[in-house]
Design a protein around this motif. Structure first.
Motif, short mmCIF file in Angstrom:
data_model
loop_
_atom_site.label_atom_id
_atom_site.label_comp_id
_atom_site.label_asym_id
_atom_site.label_seq_id
_atom_site.Cartn_x
_atom_site.Cartn_y
_atom_site.Cartn_z
N GLY A 1 0.62 -1.06 -0.07
CA GLY A 1 -0.02 0.10 0.00
C GLY A 1 0.83 1.46 0.05
N LEU A 2 0.19 2.41 -0.20
CA LEU A 2 0.96 3.38 -0.26
C LEU A 2 1.04 4.53 1.24
CD1 LEU A 2 -0.59 4.99 -3.60
CD2 LEU A 2 1.60 3.90 -3.26
N ALA A 3 0.15 4.13 2.01
CA ALA A 3 0.37 4.81 3.25
C ALA A 3 1.84 4.41 3.89
CB ALA A 3 -0.70 4.18 4.06
N GLY A 4 2.17 5.51 4.30
CA GLY A 4 3.77 5.46 5.03
C GLY A 4 4.85 5.12 3.93
N THR A 5 4.68 5.32 2.61
CA THR A 5 5.55 4.80 1.56
C THR A 5 5.66 6.08 0.90
OG1 THR A 5 4.66 2.75 1.28
CG2 THR A 5 5.98 3.50 -0.63
N GLY A 6 7.09 6.47 0.53
CA GLY A 6 7.58 7.51 -0.01
C GLY A 6 8.73 7.10 -1.26
N GLY A 7 9.02 7.98 -2.00
CA GLY A 7 10.08 7.64 -3.01
C GLY A 7 11.44 8.47 -2.70
N GLY A 8 12.31 7.98 -2.74
CA GLY A 8 13.73 8.66 -2.40
C GLY A 8 14.88 8.06 -3.32
N SER A 9 15.94 8.75 -3.13
CA SER A 9 17.30 8.39 -3.95
C SER A 9 18.32 8.77 -3.22
CB SER A 9 17.29 8.86 -5.37
OG SER A 9 17.46 10.33 -5.17
N ASP A 10 19.53 8.37 -3.88
CA ASP A 10 20.85 8.86 -3.40
C ASP A 10 21.41 9.50 -4.52
OD1 ASP A 10 21.11 6.55 -4.86
OD2 ASP A 10 22.46 5.68 -3.57
N LEU A 11 20.77 10.07 -5.22
CA LEU A 11 21.23 10.77 -6.42
C LEU A 11 21.86 12.04 -6.17
CD1 LEU A 11 18.26 10.11 -8.89
CD2 LEU A 11 20.59 9.14 -8.88
#
Length: 58
Positions: free
Chosen positions: A5-15
């Motif tokens: 699910g999307l609750a508590g989920t985000g996108g990130g990177s080490d770019l």
């Protein structure tokens, strides 16, 4: 995303390091890839805007 699910989920990177794409360019590619994979605009907004804002309390 489908499994947990999307609750508590985000996108990130080490770019942003040398020899890696600029974060803005890579993020645009990630968003395009998710849309191309069939993620709805509503789910994408939840992933990249709403859930992180909720987690930060803003």
């Amino acid at each position: 995303m489908r499994q947990f699910g999307l609750a508590g989920t985000g996108g990130g990177s080490d770019l942003g390091q040398a020899n890696n794409p600029l974060p803005v360019d890579a993020y645009a590619r990630m968003v395009r890839g998710l849309l191309d994979a069939g993620v709805s605009k509503e789910d994408l907004r939840r992933l990249i805007a709403d859930s992180p804002a909720d987690l930060l309390g803003i």
